[in-house]
Motif scaffolding. Structure first.
Motif, mmCIF file in Angstrom:
data_model
loop_
_atom_site.group_PDB
_atom_site.id
_atom_site.type_symbol
_atom_site.label_atom_id
_atom_site.label_comp_id
_atom_site.label_asym_id
_atom_site.label_seq_id
_atom_site.Cartn_x
_atom_site.Cartn_y
_atom_site.Cartn_z
ATOM 1 N N ILE A 278 9.565 26.465 -35.167
ATOM 2 C CA ILE A 278 8.688 25.642 -35.737
ATOM 3 C C ILE A 278 8.831 25.655 -37.053
ATOM 4 N N ALA A 279 9.285 24.376 -37.709
ATOM 5 C CA ALA A 279 9.351 24.197 -38.849
ATOM 6 C C ALA A 279 7.928 24.262 -39.612
ATOM 7 N N TYR A 280 7.696 24.985 -40.570
ATOM 8 C CA TYR A 280 6.369 25.140 -41.192
ATOM 9 C C TYR A 280 6.250 24.938 -42.694
ATOM 10 N N ASP A 281 5.663 23.913 -43.000
ATOM 11 C CA ASP A 281 5.222 23.450 -44.367
ATOM 12 C C ASP A 281 6.308 22.418 -44.770
ATOM 13 N N ARG A 282 7.462 22.855 -44.592
ATOM 14 C CA ARG A 282 8.607 22.158 -45.132
ATOM 15 C C ARG A 282 9.703 21.669 -43.864
ATOM 16 N N LEU A 283 9.954 20.664 -43.541
ATOM 17 C CA LEU A 283 10.893 20.383 -42.606
ATOM 18 C C LEU A 283 12.342 20.640 -42.645
ATOM 19 N N ALA A 284 12.697 21.556 -41.755
ATOM 20 C CA ALA A 284 14.038 22.115 -41.564
ATOM 21 C C ALA A 284 14.927 21.223 -40.930
ATOM 22 N N GLU A 285 16.411 20.993 -41.392
ATOM 23 C CA GLU A 285 17.253 20.494 -40.511
ATOM 24 C C GLU A 285 17.666 21.234 -39.179
ATOM 25 N N GLY A 286 18.217 20.608 -38.122
ATOM 26 C CA GLY A 286 18.590 21.346 -37.023
ATOM 27 C C GLY A 286 17.707 21.060 -35.624
ATOM 28 N N PRO A 287 18.013 21.744 -34.695
ATOM 29 C CA PRO A 287 17.186 21.351 -33.552
ATOM 30 C C PRO A 287 15.824 22.243 -33.361
ATOM 31 N N ILE A 288 14.750 21.357 -34.383
ATOM 32 C CA ILE A 288 13.315 21.948 -34.478
ATOM 33 C C ILE A 288 12.640 21.674 -33.289
ATOM 34 N N ASP A 289 11.839 22.565 -32.782
ATOM 35 C CA ASP A 289 10.980 22.106 -31.654
ATOM 36 C C ASP A 289 9.615 21.707 -31.984
ATOM 37 N N GLY A 290 8.972 21.909 -33.420
ATOM 38 C CA GLY A 290 7.754 21.520 -33.698
ATOM 39 C C GLY A 290 7.749 21.433 -35.149
ATOM 40 N N TYR A 291 6.831 21.006 -35.732
ATOM 41 C CA TYR A 291 6.528 21.061 -37.352
ATOM 42 C C TYR A 291 5.005 20.683 -37.762
ATOM 43 N N VAL A 292 4.691 21.724 -38.532
ATOM 44 C CA VAL A 292 3.274 21.736 -38.838
ATOM 45 C C VAL A 292 3.189 21.572 -40.568
ATOM 46 N N THR A 293 2.534 20.759 -41.141
ATOM 47 C CA THR A 293 2.583 20.427 -42.450
ATOM 48 C C THR A 293 1.322 19.543 -42.925
ATOM 49 N N PHE A 294 1.135 19.469 -44.253
ATOM 50 C CA PHE A 294 0.073 18.771 -44.522
ATOM 51 C C PHE A 294 0.732 17.199 -44.575
ATOM 52 N N ASP A 295 -0.040 16.216 -45.056
ATOM 53 C CA ASP A 295 0.528 14.860 -45.215
ATOM 54 C C ASP A 295 0.907 14.666 -46.646
ATOM 55 N N ASN A 296 2.052 15.164 -46.588
ATOM 56 C CA ASN A 296 2.777 15.216 -48.107
ATOM 57 C C ASN A 296 2.982 13.821 -48.978
ATOM 58 N N GLU A 297 3.151 12.771 -48.049
ATOM 59 C CA GLU A 297 3.306 11.592 -48.905
ATOM 60 C C GLU A 297 1.849 11.315 -49.640
ATOM 61 N N PHE A 298 0.970 11.535 -48.771
ATOM 62 C CA PHE A 298 -0.484 11.315 -49.299
ATOM 63 C C PHE A 298 -0.743 12.346 -50.508
ATOM 64 N N VAL A 299 -0.017 13.581 -50.377
ATOM 65 C CA VAL A 299 -0.319 14.526 -51.415
ATOM 66 C C VAL A 299 -0.027 13.759 -52.747
ATOM 67 N N TYR B 213 -6.203 18.996 -65.269
ATOM 68 C CA TYR B 213 -7.226 18.096 -64.779
ATOM 69 C C TYR B 213 -7.398 18.163 -63.271
ATOM 70 N N MET B 214 -6.332 18.458 -62.401
ATOM 71 C CA MET B 214 -6.562 18.515 -61.132
ATOM 72 C C MET B 214 -5.584 19.169 -60.317
ATOM 73 N N SER B 215 -5.692 19.697 -58.980
ATOM 74 C CA SER B 215 -4.739 20.215 -58.000
ATOM 75 C C SER B 215 -5.150 19.504 -57.039
ATOM 76 N N VAL B 216 -4.477 19.687 -55.939
ATOM 77 C CA VAL B 216 -4.675 19.583 -54.544
ATOM 78 C C VAL B 216 -4.852 20.529 -53.539
ATOM 79 N N TYR B 217 -6.111 20.478 -53.121
ATOM 80 C CA TYR B 217 -6.538 21.751 -52.165
ATOM 81 C C TYR B 217 -6.128 21.573 -50.892
ATOM 82 N N LYS B 218 -5.041 22.119 -50.296
ATOM 83 C CA LYS B 218 -4.402 22.276 -48.948
ATOM 84 C C LYS B 218 -5.099 23.238 -48.094
ATOM 85 N N PRO B 219 -5.804 22.939 -47.046
ATOM 86 C CA PRO B 219 -6.397 24.343 -46.582
ATOM 87 C C PRO B 219 -5.329 25.142 -45.729
#
Length: 371
Positions: A131-152, A281-287
């Protein structure tokens, strides 16, 4: 990297539930893929985190994953943890160690998305789900959990423009300090930010920052100040809080009494305090609890061969350079400014008011009603 919506149909008949993936790419193993029998409750989950520059990994991600795995397995599951310290070779060795220890699933936050691909393939060949976590890794990944990074990135860009408008600045030159070029998320943050900024302000200096290093970001900001002059810098786009701290240190060292607006990301405690004092000025809160819990849930589900639960949890898909339609769970984010501190990081229990409003920041907290 491209995220796509994934339609999941759930049909309830009292005993039957099944998902349909509109984008294809079922994560069920094919006939020629290795597959272990379901691990039951005694699952072994490997957790590989990338570095310690960002305080979140040891403070939030690790303990939350460990706690959630225990909850999901009635205390029988085990998390085996290692941190690469921003060393890609060390992380590859850690994956090899996880293979030899026969973990059932691996939660991987890659130091370098491309260099880890061969190790991911070896894990897959050993029957280990990745499971790729937070950052997408290359290779045969089964799943991916992250934030909506472009929206960040878009959120950071919008907030920076808002700050410039509120300040009535007639200057339009900004300095852009991006993240590590080896981190695929950094490119996505950058793309999102520039989609908002490029048509309105002038990117006078732009840097990619190896290892997301605050010290390097300070050097880059110092170079930008020397090239542009303090009077010409309207604002600073910093991709995360650590680098924002480095940039702010450089601005203060240059003698600025009134700092230009500086963005960030991660809602680290020093950044929250800088926001309180007006330096940032600001940050992005990522839960992080939601992201870490989601990774634990996906890892346990796939380790136990509960594929219906696994696929239902992933409402989107993502394409990497080496694989299409990776089942993906996206966690939403929000802007963190003075006005939203209490309703975000305080409300969610990330920090207590007494953590933020120490003696140095007590007067600033009182001034903005944060007491």
């Amino acid at each position: 990297m491209k995220c796509k919506r994934r339609l999941v149909a759930v049909v309830a008949t009292g005993v039957l539930t099944f998902p349909l993936a509109a984008c294809g790419g079922s994560v069920l193993p094919s006939d020629d893929e290795p597959s272990r029998s379901a691990a039951g409750k005694a699952v072994r989950i490997g957790l590989l985190l990338p570095e310690r520059e960002a305080t979140r990994y040891d403070k939030f991600d690790r303990p939350i994953v460990e706690k959630r795995v225990k909850e999901l397995t009635d205390g029988q599951g085990e998390v085996i943890y290692a941190n690469a310290g921003a060393d890609e070779a060390r992380q590859r060795a850690q994956i090899t160690s996880m293979i030899s220890r026969k973990v059932d699933a691996l939660i991987l936050d890659a130091v370098d998305a491309k260099s880890v691909a061969g190790s991911v393939k070896k894990a897959k060949e050993a029957g280990i789900h990745v499971i790729a976590y937070d950052r997408l890794a290359e290779g045969p990944i089964d799943g991916y959990v992250t934030f909506d990074n472009e929206f960040v990135g878009e959120l950071q860009g919008r907030e920076l423009l808002k700050a410039l408008d509120e300040g009535g600045s007639k200057k339009d030159k900004i300095v852009v300090i991006n993240g590590a070029p080896t981190d695929p998320n950094a490119a996505v943050f950058k793309r999102g930010a520039l989609s908002v900024l490029s048509s309105t302000v002038q990117v006078a200096k732009s840097y990619d920052t190896k290892g997301w290093s605050p010290a390097l970001a300070r050097d880059q900001m110092t170079e930008a100040i020397e090239a542009l002059g303090t009077d010409e810098i309207a604002g600073v786009y910093s991709a995360n809080d650590g680098m924002a701290g480095g940039a702010i240190a450089a601005l203060k060292a240059a003698g600025l009494n009134e700092l230009p607006p500086v963005t960030g990301q991660d809602a680290e405690l020093p950044a929250v305090q800088r926001i309180v004092s007006g330096e940032q000025y600001m940050s992005v809160y990522k839960p992080y609890p939601k992201e870490a819990e989601a990774a634990a849930e996906m890892a346990v589900a796939i380790a136990q061969d509960r594929m219906i639960a696994f696929e239902a949890f992933a409402g989107e898909t993502t394409d990497s350079e080496s694989q299409d339609n990776i089942p993906t769970h996206l966690v939403q984010v929000r802007a963190l400014t003075r006005e939203s501190i209490k309703s975000s990081v305080v409300k969610d229990g990330i920090y207590r008011l007494k953590d933020i409003c120490t003696a140095e920041y007590k007067a600033d907290c009182e001034a903005i009603g944060l007491d």
